[in-house]
Scaffold this active site. Structure first.
Site, short mmCIF file in Angstrom:
data_model
loop_
_atom_site.label_atom_id
_atom_site.label_comp_id
_atom_site.label_asym_id
_atom_site.label_seq_id
_atom_site.Cartn_x
_atom_site.Cartn_y
_atom_site.Cartn_z
N SER A 1 0.79 -1.23 0.00
CA SER A 1 0.00 0.00 0.00
C SER A 1 0.82 1.28 0.00
O SER A 1 0.24 2.37 -0.07
CB SER A 1 -0.95 0.01 1.20
OG SER A 1 -2.03 -0.87 0.98
N LYS B 1 0.06 3.65 -2.72
CA LYS B 1 -1.02 4.64 -2.62
C LYS B 1 -0.47 6.07 -2.59
O LYS B 1 -1.21 7.03 -2.84
CB LYS B 1 -1.88 4.37 -1.40
CG LYS B 1 -2.75 3.11 -1.50
CD LYS B 1 -3.59 2.92 -0.25
CE LYS B 1 -4.63 1.81 -0.40
NZ LYS B 1 -4.05 0.46 -0.31
N SER C 1 -5.93 2.72 4.80
CA SER C 1 -5.40 2.08 3.60
C SER C 1 -6.51 1.36 2.83
O SER C 1 -6.33 0.28 2.28
CB SER C 1 -4.29 1.08 3.95
OG SER C 1 -3.38 0.94 2.91
#
Length: 387
Positions: A97, A100, A155
């Site tokens: 993640s 991101k 997340s």
């Protein structure tokens, strides 16, 4: 079609002026977003970070760089882009993640935070099994700012899906993310799933993630989200429920001591990537960014402790190490702004010792072009008649 004298002279002059420019002007790559640029000259050796192993260039009195278990790591000065130390900085690994960060850099500028959106069921299709979720529900209306809280704090892959749908769709968003990465000088990143979910061929590197983290800190909106410890997320009854940032180095949860001066950025985990982290902290007027990818230590919180060790070392090594690279080393020339002007001037400078600026090149090219035109016209048409 017949070209008259004036036209022939103009065309010839343009051709010869172009030849003059080619003869005198150094190569200058002014590339737009998505173009993979060539390396730019920096004060630090760009190629060093491509070599395997740990790289640090200590001066007298420098602290010893920590011995970490991560497969790849890097610590850099976020203000200057100077890389202080790194280990396998360009090793391509799944980012989880932490990807991101690139998603936010790509999508956030085009979506005002106050926009309200009612979620369609198809926008939540395709979320991978076991994904982290913030609780986005079908047919419920959210502000874009709510969804960004879900991305940075929880997340939430469901929040990413909706934001990507608002930005042209899943595949288009992945393509735009790769273009953004190239424009920032991040060549190691390949995007298959914009939320960071494990996908064949999806990779990034400690270098690239540091580039994304540093770029994010330059955006007040990004910086505010990534530093937020908790927020309220809309619930179905018209109320809300609390969400807490999963970055334990920020919140101090689960026995991890919070890091003094931490300002974000993003953590991640998948079974394939292991733990990953982009962390930034500010102390005594200096801001550092550190990336840690896939620690092999048995400790469940090793990614946080190794990032802590890197940041501690970086602040202690201030002014006591030579750079081993630059986060700007592979960056393309931005399309506008003061930074773009500075880069453009740098790109037009010669590489030799006298470092003559661009006006020498332009003037020299003009003189050569003008002289060439005069010689050409005299040879072709003879002396110019006088009045």
């Amino acid at each position: 079609m017949t070209i008259g004298f004036a036209s022939r002279a103009a065309v010839s002059g343009c051709v010869l002026c172009a030849a003059g420019l080619l003869a005198l002007a150094p190569a200058a790559a002014t590339t737009g977003p998505g173009v993979d640029p060539g390396p730019r000259t920096t004060d630090a050796p760009a190629s060093l970070l491509y070599r395997p192993g740990t790289h640090v260039r200590p001066r007298a009195g420098a602290p010893e760089v920590p011995d970490l278990s991560a497969r790849s790591w890097l610590v850099a000065d976020a203000d200057t882009g100077t890389v202080l130390a790194a280990h396998d900085a360009h090793r391509k690994l799944p980012p989880a993640s932490t990807l991101k960060t690139l998603f936010a850099l790509t999508v956030m500028p085009a979506l005002p935070s106050g926009i309200r959106h009612r979620v369609d069921p198809e926008e939540l299709e395709g979320i991978g099994p076991g994904s982290s979720l913030v609780g986005v529900a079908e047919y419920r209306t959210y502000r874009v700012s709510d969804l960004w809280n879900g991305v940075f704090l929880n997340s939430g892959n469901d929040a990413v899906r909706v934001l990507a749908a608002l930005s042209g769709g899943w595949r288009v968003t992945a393509e735009r993310m790769e273009e953004k990465a190239r424009a920032l000088g991040a060549r190691d990143t390949q995007v298959r799933s914009p939320d960071g979910y494990d996908a064949p061929g999806q990779v990034s590197s400690a270098f690239d993630l540091a580039v994304f983290g540093r770029a994010g800190l330059r955006s007040p909106e990004f910086a505010e989200y990534c530093a937020r410890a908790e927020a309220a997320f809309p619930a179905g009854d018209g109320g809300s429920y609390p969400i807490v940032n999963t970055n334990r180095l920020l919140t101090g949860a689960d026995g991890v001591a919070p890091y003094r001066g931490l300002i974000g950025v993003k953590n991640g985990y998948t079974s394939h990537a292991g733990n990953t982290l982009v962390a930034a902290a500010r102390r005594d007027g200096r801001t550092l960014v550190a990336t840690v990818m896939n620690p092999r230590s048995d400790g469940g919180h090793a990614v946080y402790e190794e990032a802590r060790a890197l940041l501690d070392w970086g602040f202690g090594a201030a002014g006591r190490v030579h750079p081993v690279g630059s986060l700007d080393a592979l960056r393309s020339v931005p399309p506008g702004g003061p930074e773009a002007d500075a880069v453009a001037v740098s790109a037009f400078r010669r590489d030799d010792a006298d470092d003559r600026p661009v006006w020498w090149t332009v003037t020299g090219a003009g003189l050569l072009g003008g002289a060439s035109v005069a010689v050409y016209l005299r040879l072709r048409w003879g002396p110019v008649p006088k009045d």
